[in-house]
Design a protein around this motif. Structure first.
Motif, mmCIF file in Angstrom:
data_model
loop_
_atom_site.group_PDB
_atom_site.id
_atom_site.type_symbol
_atom_site.label_atom_id
_atom_site.label_comp_id
_atom_site.label_asym_id
_atom_site.label_seq_id
_atom_site.Cartn_x
_atom_site.Cartn_y
_atom_site.Cartn_z
ATOM 1 N N LEU A 157 0.823 -1.205 0.000
ATOM 2 C CA LEU A 157 0.000 0.000 0.000
ATOM 3 C C LEU A 157 0.861 1.261 0.000
ATOM 4 O O LEU A 157 0.522 2.252 -0.653
ATOM 5 N N VAL A 158 1.961 1.231 0.735
ATOM 6 C CA VAL A 158 2.862 2.386 0.771
ATOM 7 C C VAL A 158 3.410 2.672 -0.623
ATOM 8 O O VAL A 158 3.419 3.828 -1.086
ATOM 9 N N VAL A 159 3.875 1.632 -1.291
ATOM 10 C CA VAL A 159 4.412 1.807 -2.645
ATOM 11 C C VAL A 159 3.325 2.317 -3.580
ATOM 12 O O VAL A 159 3.550 3.243 -4.382
ATOM 13 N N VAL A 180 6.647 -5.499 -3.462
ATOM 14 C CA VAL A 180 6.918 -4.109 -3.829
ATOM 15 C C VAL A 180 6.762 -3.940 -5.338
ATOM 16 O O VAL A 180 6.183 -2.952 -5.817
ATOM 17 N N LEU A 181 7.251 -4.915 -6.101
ATOM 18 C CA LEU A 181 7.074 -4.864 -7.551
ATOM 19 C C LEU A 181 5.599 -4.913 -7.928
ATOM 20 O O LEU A 181 5.144 -4.187 -8.828
ATOM 21 N N VAL A 182 4.837 -5.765 -7.246
ATOM 22 C CA VAL A 182 3.408 -5.852 -7.522
ATOM 23 C C VAL A 182 2.725 -4.517 -7.208
ATOM 24 O O VAL A 182 1.895 -4.022 -7.983
ATOM 25 N N GLY A 183 3.085 -3.917 -6.074
ATOM 26 C CA GLY A 183 2.511 -2.626 -5.719
ATOM 27 C C GLY A 183 2.863 -1.542 -6.728
ATOM 28 O O GLY A 183 2.020 -0.702 -7.070
ATOM 29 N N ALA A 184 4.098 -1.571 -7.229
ATOM 30 C CA ALA A 184 4.524 -0.569 -8.208
ATOM 31 C C ALA A 184 3.764 -0.729 -9.520
ATOM 32 O O ALA A 184 3.297 0.251 -10.119
ATOM 33 N N GLY A 185 3.637 -1.964 -9.990
ATOM 34 C CA GLY A 185 2.890 -2.192 -11.218
ATOM 35 C C GLY A 185 1.418 -1.876 -11.067
ATOM 36 O O GLY A 185 0.794 -1.305 -11.976
ATOM 37 N N ASP A 186 0.870 -2.214 -9.920
ATOM 38 C CA ASP A 186 -0.533 -1.910 -9.628
ATOM 39 C C ASP A 186 -0.770 -0.398 -9.666
ATOM 40 O O ASP A 186 -1.794 0.078 -10.168
ATOM 41 N N ALA A 198 -3.834 14.569 -12.438
ATOM 42 C CA ALA A 198 -4.983 14.861 -11.588
ATOM 43 C C ALA A 198 -5.525 13.589 -10.958
ATOM 44 O O ALA A 198 -5.827 13.545 -9.748
ATOM 45 N N SER A 199 -5.655 12.512 -11.745
ATOM 46 C CA SER A 199 -6.142 11.245 -11.193
ATOM 47 C C SER A 199 -5.161 10.679 -10.169
ATOM 48 O O SER A 199 -5.570 10.094 -9.157
ATOM 49 N N GLY A 200 -3.863 10.848 -10.427
ATOM 50 C CA GLY A 200 -2.871 10.373 -9.469
ATOM 51 C C GLY A 200 -2.969 11.084 -8.143
ATOM 52 O O GLY A 200 -2.895 10.451 -7.074
ATOM 53 N N VAL A 201 -3.158 12.404 -8.172
ATOM 54 C CA VAL A 201 -3.318 13.167 -6.925
ATOM 55 C C VAL A 201 -4.545 12.693 -6.167
ATOM 56 O O VAL A 201 -4.504 12.475 -4.952
ATOM 57 N N VAL A 202 -5.661 12.509 -6.872
ATOM 58 C CA VAL A 202 -6.896 12.057 -6.229
ATOM 59 C C VAL A 202 -6.697 10.698 -5.565
ATOM 60 O O VAL A 202 -7.130 10.468 -4.436
ATOM 61 N N ASN A 203 -6.025 9.800 -6.253
ATOM 62 C CA ASN A 203 -5.885 8.426 -5.767
ATOM 63 C C ASN A 203 -5.048 8.329 -4.502
ATOM 64 O O ASN A 203 -5.123 7.334 -3.775
ATOM 65 N N VAL A 204 -4.247 9.358 -4.240
ATOM 66 C CA VAL A 204 -3.447 9.361 -3.012
ATOM 67 C C VAL A 204 -4.342 9.425 -1.779
ATOM 68 O O VAL A 204 -4.079 8.766 -0.762
ATOM 69 N N GLY A 205 -5.436 10.215 -1.861
ATOM 70 C CA GLY A 205 -6.232 10.511 -0.679
ATOM 71 C C GLY A 205 -6.723 9.294 0.062
ATOM 72 O O GLY A 205 -6.436 9.089 1.249
ATOM 73 N N GLY A 206 -7.478 8.449 -0.611
ATOM 74 C CA GLY A 206 -8.077 7.303 0.057
ATOM 75 C C GLY A 206 -7.066 6.289 0.535
ATOM 76 O O GLY A 206 -7.226 5.703 1.610
ATOM 77 N N PHE A 207 -5.998 6.081 -0.256
ATOM 78 C CA PHE A 207 -5.038 5.048 0.129
ATOM 79 C C PHE A 207 -4.156 5.494 1.286
ATOM 80 O O PHE A 207 -3.779 4.684 2.142
ATOM 81 N N VAL A 208 -3.809 6.770 1.338
ATOM 82 C CA VAL A 208 -3.047 7.260 2.491
ATOM 83 C C VAL A 208 -3.908 7.173 3.748
ATOM 84 O O VAL A 208 -3.446 6.717 4.806
ATOM 85 N N ALA A 209 -5.171 7.597 3.660
ATOM 86 C CA ALA A 209 -6.066 7.509 4.814
ATOM 87 C C ALA A 209 -6.271 6.063 5.234
ATOM 88 O O ALA A 209 -6.295 5.747 6.432
#
Length: 443
Positions: free
Chosen positions: A60-62, A111-117, A350-361
């Motif tokens: 999730l961090v990656v 970590v590779l899976v998280g990066a590709g995801d 823009a989509s990348g910025v949005v996607n940060v919100g829920g996953f960081v929370a």
């Protein structure tokens, strides 16, 4: 605010979307594959549950850390290249996991899976934004989020069956092969945009920096981020890690009942997604009302569950799960905000910025819940008390408050901008009445 021309989607648009959707479903499959093999992973790596949980946290961090860089790269290189890179990176991670014999190697694989995801979902959203237009976009976006979850079902059943009937190596090499197959499909059939579409990606580092700053300064991006944050995290935390122990250890429900409730959460999300997509397409200037409704229902239901004297009745737990099932589809509204208020060349960032919100929370809540449980009930996880769970889940109110304030603030900015352009929103009940009578829903 971007306004793509309204037209009926072509057969080719749907074909391209199906390829992108397949890539996302396989990414979800890769994401969930280790979780359903948790017992076998503990045996293979001689690791405890905490070590296996570390795999999830790092993944999730990656994922969260890469969202903005991926968004910038997406605007520069396009969806096709990013989805291809993501599929091959996840395939490499699964292949590495297949041969891993120790925890550090397995962590590297995840970590590779998280990066590709991280490269996949926002790239698929960009494909949708270019191949579809008008009210169809939020509907296709919701369908993407819904249908992509079938990758989790494949992980939960066929992958587990394969793991039990063959071997660890064979199972995860097969998963890697699925990633390679998707990569081939992307090369052959996926295209970034319809023929003739003109794009002006950032030319250099200075342009990238200016584009990213402009993306962040756009209130439509920020309301999208806070929308994603406030609607997503509670359902994600419940489904991903802490829902099962809360139901079994805290509420005293049987494992079968807990599994059925978690399945119900997924089913509700599948049913609610298209409805929210239709509502966003029909009422594009009232999307924040949907966000606040989902927030109010979620916080109110959790409040009743947490304040209930003793263990909650099954009916109340079912209600909680049904409400949490709306969280995932609700979070997709955040991407619709970002798409609407950003030009085409900034859709990825823009989509990348949005996607940060829920996953960081979600990540912070997962860690906070675990920390509170450990402080209040030291020792084995089977000893966690109901009161400890109540205190741990109360951390959600912090993120609900942050998200509520963020959405409210940036909605005010957007409405002030629209008012300067001559669009003044009437109160919601007036707008609904006007729409029913066939009049204007704005003034």
């Amino acid at each position: 605010m971007t306004s793509p021309p309204a037209h009926r989607p072509t057969a080719r648009a749907y074909a391209v979307w199906l390829v992108a959707l397949s890539a996302y479903a396989v990414a979800v499959f890769h994401r969930a594959s280790l979780g359903v093999a948790g017992v076998e992973a503990q045996e293979r790596f001689s690791a405890g549950a905490s070590a296996i949980s570390l795999f999830l946290v790092l993944q999730l961090v990656v994922y969260a850390a890469m969202q903005v860089p991926v968004g910038v790269a997406l605007d520069r290189f396009g969806s096709r290249r990013l989805i291809l890179a993501g599929a091959l990176t996840m395939a490499a991670g699964q292949a590495l996991l297949a041969v891993a014999g120790d925890v550090p190697t397995a962590v590297g694989a995840r970590v590779l899976v998280g990066a590709g995801d991280a490269m996949t979902f926002v790239s698929v959203l960009r494909v949708i934004g270019f191949w579809f237009a008008g009210p169809t976009v939020p509907l296709i976006t919701q369908l993407t989020g819904m249908l992509g979850q079938f990758g989790q079902i494949v992980a939960a059943y066929p992958l587990v069956a394969l793991l039990h009937s063959t071997s660890w190596e064979g199972t995860f090499l097969g998963a890697a092969a699925a990633g390679v197959l998707v990569a081939v499909l992307v090369v052959v059939a996926l295209r970034d945009a319809p023929p003739g579409t003109e794009l002006t990606p950032p030319a250099g580092l200075a342009d990238v920096r200016r584009s990213l700053v402009a993306t962040w300064r756009e209130p439509g991006t920020r309301i999208g981020l806070y929308t994603h944050l406030v609607t997503q995290f509670s359902g994600t935390v419940f489904a991903l890690l802490w829902g099962y122990p809360f139901l079994v250890v805290g509420q005293g429900r049987s494992p079968a009942t807990a599994a059925a409730l978690l399945t119900l959460l997924v089913i509700v999300g599948i049913l609610v997604g298209p409805l929210l997509g239709r509502l966003c397409g029909r009422w594009p200037l009232r999307r924040s009302s949907l966000v606040f409704s989902i927030l109010a229902l979620t916080a109110a239901t959790w409040t009743v569950v947490l304040l209930w004297p003793g263990r909650a009745p099954l009916g109340l737990l079912v209600l909680l799960v049904v409400v949490l099932g709306t969280n995932g589809p609700g979070s997709m509204i955040g991407f619709d905000f970002a798409r609407t208020w950003n030009p085409a060349e900034r859709q990825g960032s823009a989509s990348g910025v949005v996607n940060v919100g829920g996953f960081v929370a979600s990540l912070l809540t997962i860690l906070a819940v675990g920390a509170v449980l450990d402080v209040l009930t030291p020792g084995s996880s089977t000893a966690y008390s109901l009161d400890a769970f109540r205190a741990a889940f109360a951390i959600q109110y912090v993120f609900w408050a942050i998200g509520f304030i963020g959405v409210l603030r940036h909605r005010r900015e957007l409405r002030e901008r629209m008012a300067r352009g001559g669009v003044v929103l009437a109160p919601l009940h007036v707008a609904v009445g006007a729409r029913l009578r066939g009049g204007s829903a704005y003034h």
